[in-house]
Write a protein that holds these residues in place. Structure first.
Motif, PDB file in Angstrom:
ATOM      1  N   ARG A 149       0.871  -1.174   0.000  1.00  0.00           N
ATOM      2  CA  ARG A 149       0.000   0.000   0.000  1.00  0.00           C
ATOM      3  C   ARG A 149       0.906   1.222   0.000  1.00  0.00           C
ATOM      4  O   ARG A 149       1.943   1.238   0.676  1.00  0.00           O
ATOM      5  CB  ARG A 149      -0.925  -0.011   1.209  1.00  0.00           C
ATOM      6  N   ALA A 150       0.505   2.251  -0.748  1.00  0.00           N
ATOM      7  CA  ALA A 150       1.394   3.388  -0.947  1.00  0.00           C
ATOM      8  C   ALA A 150       0.653   4.706  -0.784  1.00  0.00           C
ATOM      9  O   ALA A 150      -0.576   4.779  -0.907  1.00  0.00           O
ATOM     10  CB  ALA A 150       2.051   3.330  -2.335  1.00  0.00           C
ATOM     11  N   ALA A 151       1.406   5.754  -0.506  1.00  0.00           N
ATOM     12  CA  ALA A 151       0.900   7.125  -0.437  1.00  0.00           C
ATOM     13  C   ALA A 151       2.060   8.055  -0.728  1.00  0.00           C
ATOM     14  O   ALA A 151       3.231   7.675  -0.588  1.00  0.00           O
ATOM     15  CB  ALA A 151       0.290   7.425   0.931  1.00  0.00           C
ATOM     16  N   SER A 152       1.760   9.283  -1.141  1.00  0.00           N
ATOM     17  CA  SER A 152       2.821  10.222  -1.515  1.00  0.00           C
ATOM     18  C   SER A 152       2.456  11.634  -1.089  1.00  0.00           C
ATOM     19  O   SER A 152       1.296  11.943  -0.816  1.00  0.00           O
ATOM     20  CB  SER A 152       3.078  10.184  -3.024  1.00  0.00           C
ATOM     21  N   LEU A 310       8.562   1.411   4.146  1.00  0.00           N
ATOM     22  CA  LEU A 310       9.656   1.977   3.356  1.00  0.00           C
ATOM     23  C   LEU A 310       9.346   3.435   3.043  1.00  0.00           C
ATOM     24  O   LEU A 310       8.221   3.769   2.662  1.00  0.00           O
ATOM     25  CB  LEU A 310       9.844   1.194   2.063  1.00  0.00           C
ATOM     26  N   LEU A 311      10.361   4.283   3.179  1.00  0.00           N
ATOM     27  CA  LEU A 311      10.187   5.708   2.912  1.00  0.00           C
ATOM     28  C   LEU A 311      11.207   6.152   1.878  1.00  0.00           C
ATOM     29  O   LEU A 311      12.410   6.069   2.105  1.00  0.00           O
ATOM     30  CB  LEU A 311      10.356   6.521   4.195  1.00  0.00           C
ATOM     31  N   LEU A 312      10.712   6.610   0.735  1.00  0.00           N
ATOM     32  CA  LEU A 312      11.543   7.198  -0.303  1.00  0.00           C
ATOM     33  C   LEU A 312      11.293   8.705  -0.299  1.00  0.00           C
ATOM     34  O   LEU A 312      10.151   9.146  -0.159  1.00  0.00           O
ATOM     35  CB  LEU A 312      11.213   6.612  -1.679  1.00  0.00           C
ATOM     36  N   TYR A 313      12.340   9.495  -0.504  1.00  0.00           N
ATOM     37  CA  TYR A 313      12.218  10.936  -0.332  1.00  0.00           C
ATOM     38  C   TYR A 313      13.283  11.654  -1.158  1.00  0.00           C
ATOM     39  O   TYR A 313      14.225  11.029  -1.665  1.00  0.00           O
ATOM     40  CB  TYR A 313      12.388  11.299   1.154  1.00  0.00           C
ATOM     41  N   THR A 314      13.131  12.953  -1.268  1.00  0.00           N
ATOM     42  CA  THR A 314      14.136  13.774  -1.926  1.00  0.00           C
ATOM     43  C   THR A 314      14.914  14.565  -0.879  1.00  0.00           C
ATOM     44  O   THR A 314      14.522  14.636   0.286  1.00  0.00           O
ATOM     45  CB  THR A 314      13.493  14.724  -2.941  1.00  0.00           C
ATOM     46  N   ASP A 315      16.009  15.189  -1.292  1.00  0.00           N
ATOM     47  CA  ASP A 315      16.883  15.857  -0.321  1.00  0.00           C
ATOM     48  C   ASP A 315      16.256  17.104   0.285  1.00  0.00           C
ATOM     49  O   ASP A 315      16.768  17.637   1.269  1.00  0.00           O
ATOM     50  CB  ASP A 315      18.234  16.198  -0.946  1.00  0.00           C
ATOM     51  N   GLY A 316      15.145  17.571  -0.284  1.00  0.00           N
ATOM     52  CA  GLY A 316      14.461  18.692   0.330  1.00  0.00           C
ATOM     53  C   GLY A 316      13.937  18.384   1.718  1.00  0.00           C
ATOM     54  O   GLY A 316      13.709  19.289   2.520  1.00  0.00           O
ATOM     55  N   HIS A 340       1.510   5.323  13.011  1.00  0.00           N
ATOM     56  CA  HIS A 340       0.533   6.108  12.262  1.00  0.00           C
ATOM     57  C   HIS A 340       0.140   5.398  10.969  1.00  0.00           C
ATOM     58  O   HIS A 340       0.919   4.637  10.390  1.00  0.00           O
ATOM     59  CB  HIS A 340       1.107   7.483  11.908  1.00  0.00           C
ATOM     60  N   THR A 341      -1.074   5.658  10.519  1.00  0.00           N
ATOM     61  CA  THR A 341      -1.444   5.222   9.184  1.00  0.00           C
ATOM     62  C   THR A 341      -0.655   6.034   8.161  1.00  0.00           C
ATOM     63  O   THR A 341      -0.016   7.026   8.488  1.00  0.00           O
ATOM     64  CB  THR A 341      -2.947   5.436   8.940  1.00  0.00           C
ATOM     65  N   ARG A 342      -0.712   5.594   6.912  1.00  0.00           N
ATOM     66  CA  ARG A 342       0.052   6.305   5.891  1.00  0.00           C
ATOM     67  C   ARG A 342      -0.402   7.763   5.774  1.00  0.00           C
ATOM     68  O   ARG A 342       0.425   8.676   5.699  1.00  0.00           O
ATOM     69  CB  ARG A 342      -0.102   5.598   4.529  1.00  0.00           C
ATOM     70  N   GLU A 343      -1.706   7.976   5.759  1.00  0.00           N
ATOM     71  CA  GLU A 343      -2.217   9.340   5.637  1.00  0.00           C
ATOM     72  C   GLU A 343      -1.813  10.184   6.844  1.00  0.00           C
ATOM     73  O   GLU A 343      -1.396  11.339   6.702  1.00  0.00           O
ATOM     74  CB  GLU A 343      -3.740   9.318   5.497  1.00  0.00           C
ATOM     75  N   ALA A 344      -1.944   9.614   8.044  1.00  0.00           N
ATOM     76  CA  ALA A 344      -1.576  10.354   9.255  1.00  0.00           C
ATOM     77  C   ALA A 344      -0.072  10.607   9.308  1.00  0.00           C
ATOM     78  O   ALA A 344       0.378  11.663   9.774  1.00  0.00           O
ATOM     79  CB  ALA A 344      -2.017   9.580  10.501  1.00  0.00           C
ATOM     80  N   PHE A 345       0.715   9.661   8.811  1.00  0.00           N
ATOM     81  CA  PHE A 345       2.169   9.839   8.794  1.00  0.00           C
ATOM     82  C   PHE A 345       2.558  11.009   7.896  1.00  0.00           C
ATOM     83  O   PHE A 345       3.364  11.862   8.284  1.00  0.00           O
ATOM     84  CB  PHE A 345       2.856   8.559   8.330  1.00  0.00           C
ATOM     85  N   LEU A 346       2.001  11.058   6.690  1.00  0.00           N
ATOM     86  CA  LEU A 346       2.349  12.132   5.767  1.00  0.00           C
ATOM     87  C   LEU A 346       1.886  13.485   6.298  1.00  0.00           C
ATOM     88  O   LEU A 346       2.593  14.490   6.166  1.00  0.00           O
ATOM     89  CB  LEU A 346       1.729  11.862   4.395  1.00  0.00           C
ATOM     90  N   VAL A 368       7.492   9.336  -0.817  1.00  0.00           N
ATOM     91  CA  VAL A 368       6.661   8.177  -1.158  1.00  0.00           C
ATOM     92  C   VAL A 368       6.766   7.189  -0.010  1.00  0.00           C
ATOM     93  O   VAL A 368       7.867   6.777   0.368  1.00  0.00           O
ATOM     94  CB  VAL A 368       7.105   7.517  -2.476  1.00  0.00           C
ATOM     95  N   LEU A 369       5.637   6.822   0.553  1.00  0.00           N
ATOM     96  CA  LEU A 369       5.577   5.903   1.692  1.00  0.00           C
ATOM     97  C   LEU A 369       4.943   4.594   1.232  1.00  0.00           C
ATOM     98  O   LEU A 369       3.856   4.593   0.639  1.00  0.00           O
ATOM     99  CB  LEU A 369       4.749   6.528   2.818  1.00  0.00           C
ATOM    100  N   VAL A 370       5.641   3.475   1.508  1.00  0.00           N
ATOM    101  CA  VAL A 370       5.178   2.163   1.057  1.00  0.00           C
ATOM    102  C   VAL A 370       5.159   1.204   2.237  1.00  0.00           C
ATOM    103  O   VAL A 370       6.173   1.047   2.926  1.00  0.00           O
ATOM    104  CB  VAL A 370       6.079   1.603  -0.063  1.00  0.00           C
TER     105      VAL A 370
END
Length: 385
Positions: A149-152, A310-316, A340-346, A368-370
């Motif tokens: 399951r993913a969110a961004s 898994l958390l993918l991210y940019t240097d910002g 946290h859920t994905r939505e709550a985490f973001l 991007v959270l997976v």
């Protein structure tokens, strides 16, 4: 799912230009002060009426409707004060000055308000276009893809912007779930163009290339091909337009394959502990492969079991600093919000970033959270394409 968030407005102007702009805003009030100095000294024989009449017009250029009214009010106050001090009431010159000041003030206010309305309409149109472009370049990440399951989330540093040089996507393929997160060097439309090129190549290659290395090669080839076709070829242009990228694949087994091309490594959360998935050998960003001799290593493999995050991210994200120049602790935030859920985490990550930077992001940030689904969670009805 994508969380369409952005940073609140903040001062983004270049320091030198910002100083000049502030000085320009001070000119009308400096003129009013100069008139007071002239009228209260032996220099009062000089005729200062035209100077005061010009203050609302000058304010309309840089300060908007409210600033224009403020400058007009100051000019009227100075005129009343100097006329009383010099005993000039009842003379034709005083009333002529007031009439001229009134007419110029009204005209300046109307002009300034019209310009402000036109600017706001143009800005709203640009925002609508940027939103449409974002939906094309950075399309929503599906909530469920096979066993994950993913969110961004995307945060634009520029005031009013909705898209920049960061890129991401998550795609379901017959080889597994494939993802990309990248960051284009540079800003503005050239960065958006490069992001669109890399994403376009990725979205096509992931369905036809069984080797993850070949997918990355297709992305780089598209970037170099565009640089050559647009007439921006050469080593210098390539160096100016490189893209850091991380491409990952989640197959059926409890692991993940990652190719890191000069990008910040992803973070893996397991049992409350965060691990950075560092590459076995450093690789150059996309666009700089020709400057490195020797064959590239294959994709690195890391454990990615059900229940892992898994958390993918940019240097910002990791380069966001507070007032004391302290970097944002992304790993710490990931541990703090591990339940946290994905939505709550973001949402929590967004708020934490803005608190840390005092609402002033220095660079665009994409995340991007997976989550790897547990075995007891039902899978989506549709299988791999």
């Amino acid at each position: 799912m994508r969380a369409p968030l952005r940073s609140p407005p903040g001062p983004r102007a270049d320091g030198h230009h910002q100083v000049l702009f502030v000085l320009a805003e001070c000119v009308p009030f400096a003129i009013a002060l100069l008139v007071l100095l002239v009228e209260f000294t032996p220099l009062h024989i000089l005729y200062t009426g035209p100077l005061l009449v010009a203050t609302p017009a000058l304010a309309a250029v840089t300060m908007g409707p409210k600033g224009t009214l403020a400058a007009a009010g100051v000019a009227v106050g100075v005129s009343v004060t100097t006329a009383s001090y010099n005993g000039a009431w009842g003379t034709q010159q005083v009333y002529t000055n007031f009439l001229a000041l009134f007419l110029v003030s009204v005209a300046s206010f109307m002009t300034s308000r019209s310009a402000r309305t036109r600017t706001e309409n143009e800005l709203n149109q640009v925002r609508r276009i940027a939103t449409a472009a974002q939906e094309v370049v950075l399309r929503p990440v599906p909530d469920r893809l096979d066993s994950v399951r993913a969110a961004s989330m995307y945060l634009a540093a520029e005031t009013g912007a909705r898209i920049g040089g960061d890129l991401y996507d998550v795609v379901q393929t017959r080889y597994g779930v494939r993802m990309i997160v990248g960051d284009v060097r540079g800003k503005g439309l050239p960065a958006v163009r490069a992001a669109a090129i890399v994403l376009g190549a990725f979205r096509e290659a992931v369905h036809y290339e069984d080797d993850l290395v070949a997918v990355v090669d297709r992305c780089e080839a598209a970037l170099l091909r565009d640089a050559a076709v647009s007439g921006a070829g050469g080593a210098e242009a390539v160096l100016e337009g490189f893209v850091t990228a991380l491409v990952a694949q989640i197959p059926e087994g409890p692991h993940i394959e990652v190719i890191n091309r000069g990008h910040p490594p992803p973070l893996l959360l397991r049992d409350g502990t965060v691990r950075s998935l560092l590459p076995t050998s450093p690789l150059p960003p996309l666009g700089l492969a020709e400057f490195v001799s020797g064959p590239f290593a294959r994709a690195d493999s890391f454990p990615f079991a059900p229940g892992d995050r898994l958390l993918l991210y940019t240097d910002g994200v990791i380069e966001a600093r507070d007032r004391d120049k302290t970097f944002f602790d992304l790993a710490g935030a990931m541990v703090t919000m591990r339940d946290h859920t994905r939505e709550a985490f973001l949402k929590g990550l967004h708020q934490a970033l803005l608190r840390h930077t005092e609402n002033r992001l220095a660079d665009d940030a994409a995340v991007v959270l997976v989550d790897r689904c547990r075995d007891e969670e039902p899978r989506s009805a549709g299988g791999p394409t």
